[in-house]
Write an enzyme that holds these catalytic residues in place. Structure first.
Site, PDB file in Angstrom:
ATOM      1  N   SER A  67       0.841  -1.185   0.000  1.00 46.46           N
ATOM      2  CA  SER A  67       0.000   0.000   0.000  1.00 46.46           C
ATOM      3  C   SER A  67       0.876   1.234   0.000  1.00 46.46           C
ATOM      4  CB  SER A  67      -0.894  -0.021   1.239  1.00 46.46           C
ATOM      5  OG  SER A  67      -0.989   1.261   1.795  1.00 46.46           O
ATOM      6  N   LYS A  68       0.460   2.210  -0.812  1.00 47.40           N
ATOM      7  CA  LYS A  68       1.311   3.394  -0.935  1.00 47.40           C
ATOM      8  C   LYS A  68       1.297   4.205   0.353  1.00 47.40           C
ATOM      9  CE  LYS A  68      -1.793   6.734  -3.085  1.00 47.40           C
ATOM     10  NZ  LYS A  68      -2.181   7.392  -4.298  1.00 47.40           N
ATOM     11  N   ARG A  69       0.369   3.875   1.239  1.00 48.00           N
ATOM     12  CA  ARG A  69       0.367   4.553   2.533  1.00 48.00           C
ATOM     13  C   ARG A  69       1.530   4.083   3.400  1.00 48.00           C
ATOM     14  NH1 ARG A  69      -4.588   4.002   1.081  1.00 48.00           N
ATOM     15  NH2 ARG A  69      -5.575   5.948   0.541  1.00 48.00           N
ATOM     16  N   LYS A  70       2.074   2.925   3.034  1.00 49.26           N
ATOM     17  CA  LYS A  70       3.186   2.424   3.853  1.00 49.26           C
ATOM     18  C   LYS A  70       4.510   2.367   3.096  1.00 49.26           C
ATOM     19  CE  LYS A  70       0.339  -0.835   5.838  1.00 49.26           C
ATOM     20  NZ  LYS A  70       0.307  -2.258   5.761  1.00 49.26           N
TER      21      LYS A  70
END
Ligand code: GLU
Length: 512
Positions: A257-260
């Site tokens: 995930s691009k959040r991580k």
């Protein structure tokens, strides 16, 4: 070479709705390998039927990313080919015709449910503990009733008649026989009220018309496959063979995930990885080379040796440390010295980048070495971040992290991450958090990007570094500040809902 009776044809069918994802690159490589091993064709089809989320810039970036990998496609929107057009938004007439055909033959129907009706249905079905969200109330309307509504000009969608009992059985080339109870499948919308197809209709019609023989795609699509299998049956077409590949997972075992983690192919290019190493790395995932010691091999070797039976069911871990190791192997063993210099020059000092950077530094340096002192953050991954650097005197570490988190979320709302966007967002963050822009937001922002408190103009520098590096630096900074706890994530969400961020700011010494 033929595979069975037909010429092998594979494709990737990305939707241009965001940055070119490493998952798209991964699928591109496997579809390419599959096609080329069997002497077939590899296509690129753009699935841009979601008009509100698709953008030409995203489409161009998909081409750029796959080209960077050195994967060539035989047919596609920018290549042409005998089965074009290859962009779905240019094929809507075709889908409408096929939807009409399905209605005529009793496989699909017009559904006139309004948004409100659908909402009510969902509530009732949920209360009954059902898994569906639609109660099929328009499935058996009489012809006269349909005509009446059409004459009145009522908007409608076209839905597929999913079998009411039994199971959908199909074979997956990786997972083996799959059985899916029809009970759990809704009457899928095929055509939306604006006349645009959904993914399911467009995908099946195109795979058939473009003579795709093998659909190799991520596991997340497997729950769509029963609908596709049913559509092939309704049309009387032979379905392609399906291969659902394991999803790329982060080192925490969860979906990337691009959040991580950085998920854009450009991030890896811009962080100075060799494309050969990156391709090699992606081929290590999802493919078993059991019994073979060597993990460093060229795409040509893999094309020659490729065996679909070796595709793995699970365990595609995207581990950046492995990528770094592999990259080093390439640097040591596979890259001649002259090429290394060319690679570094191309990566660090491209004319394109320098044209933007030089004007920012010209009046700020006395001698050449000062160029590097000022701009070192443009050429480094490790910029020496620390909690101290990232926390202005007046704020707590937690508040700094929350401010950065919200700032990144604000950036994400924009397609263009240009100088103006960075400037206006940074100012609006100061306003909304009720802190001084120059004394609080700028030092945090500056340190996040440069690891220092001085440098060339910050907003321009961010625009040069680009979205992927900026995002990665924000994530790294938030991490250094201890990350965002569950509790703080909740507080942030509440603050967003109330549009009141000032409550997130705790001055040092104060209690929250
Ligand atoms: N448009 C889908 C995507 O974005 C295609 C999935 C498929 O390969 O069928 O990945």
């Amino acid at each position: 070479m033929m595979y069975g009776m037909k010429k092998v044809r594979t494709r990737i069918a990305p939707s241009p709705t965001g940055d070119p994802h490493v998952g798209t690159a991964y699928m591109a490589i496997y579809n390419y390998l599959f096609a080329k091993h069997f002497g077939g064709d590899f296509l690129l089809r753009v699935e841009d039927t979601d008009q509100s989320r698709s953008a030409p810039e995203y489409e161009a970036n998909i081409y750029k990313a796959i080209e960077w990998l050195g994967i060539d496609w035989d047919e596609g929107p920018n290549r042409g080919g005998p089965f074009g057009p290859y962009r779905q938004s240019e094929r809507t007439e075709i889908y409408r015709e096929f939807a009409e055909k399905l209605i005529k033959e009793g496989h699909a129907y017009r559904c006139f449910a309004t948004a409100q009706e659908l909402e009510e249905m969902r509530l009732v079905l949920r209360q009954q503990g059902k898994r569906q969200g639609y109660d099929r109330r328009y499935r058996n309307l009489s012809e006269a009733e349909v005509k009446k509504r059409l004459d009145e000009g009522q908007p409608y969608v076209v839905r597929l008649k999913i079998p009411l009992t039994g199971n959908c059985e199909f074979n997956d080339g990786i997972k083996g026989p799959i059985s899916f109870p029809w009970q759990d499948v809704d009457d899928q919308i095929l055509l939306k009220s604006d006349g645009f197809p959904t993914y399911h209709l467009a995908n099946v019609v195109d795979d058939h018309l473009m003579e795709i023989t093998h659909v190799i795609r991520g596991e997340e699509w497997i729950s769509s496959t029963p609908k596709h299998v049913h559509l092939y049956n309704c049309f009387g077409w032979e379905a392609p063979e399906f291969y659902h590949m394991p999803l790329l997972l982060g080192s925490d075992g969860k979906k990337l995930s691009k959040r991580k983690n950085p998920t854009s192919v450009f991030y890896y290019r811009d962080s100075g990885f060799l494309k050969d190493a990156f391709v090699n790395f992606l081929t290590l995932m999802g493919y078993s080379r059991e019994g073979e010691e060597n993990e460093v091999y060229s795409l040509e070797t893999l094309i020659k040796e490729f065996d679909p039976a070796r595709l793995r069911k699970s365990g595609a871990i995207f581990d950046v440390r492995k990528l770094e190791w592999l990259n080093q192997q390439y640097l040591i063993n596979n890259i001649p010295q002259e090429r290394l210099w060319d690679e570094i020059k191309g990566w660090a000092f491209s004319d394109e980048k320098m044209r933007k950077l030089i004007p920012l530094v010209q009046s700020r340096i006395k001698t050449f070495p000062e160029f590097f002192e000022l701009c070192d953050f443009m050429f480094r991954t490790n910029i020496g971040l620390s909690e101290e650097l990232l926390t202005p005197k007046s704020l707590t570490v937690e508040s700094s992290a929350l401010l950065l988190q919200q700032m990144l979320a604000d950036f994400e709302a924009f397609t263009d991450w240009d100088r103006e966007m960075f400037e206006s967002t940074s100012k609006s963050i100061a306003e909304r958090f009720g802190v001084n822009h120059k004394k609080v937001v700028m030092p945090i922002f500056f340190a996040t990007i440069t690891g220092k408190h001085t440098g060339p103009p910050l907003f321009d520098s961010c625009a040069i570094l680009g979205r992927d590096i900026v995002r990665a630096r924000f994530l790294a900074a938030i991490n250094i500040l201890g990350g965002i706890s569950h509790k703080n994530q909740k507080r942030l969400e509440e603050a967003r809902a109330r549009n009141d961020f000032a409550s997130l700011i705790a001055k040092k010494g104060a209690t929250v």
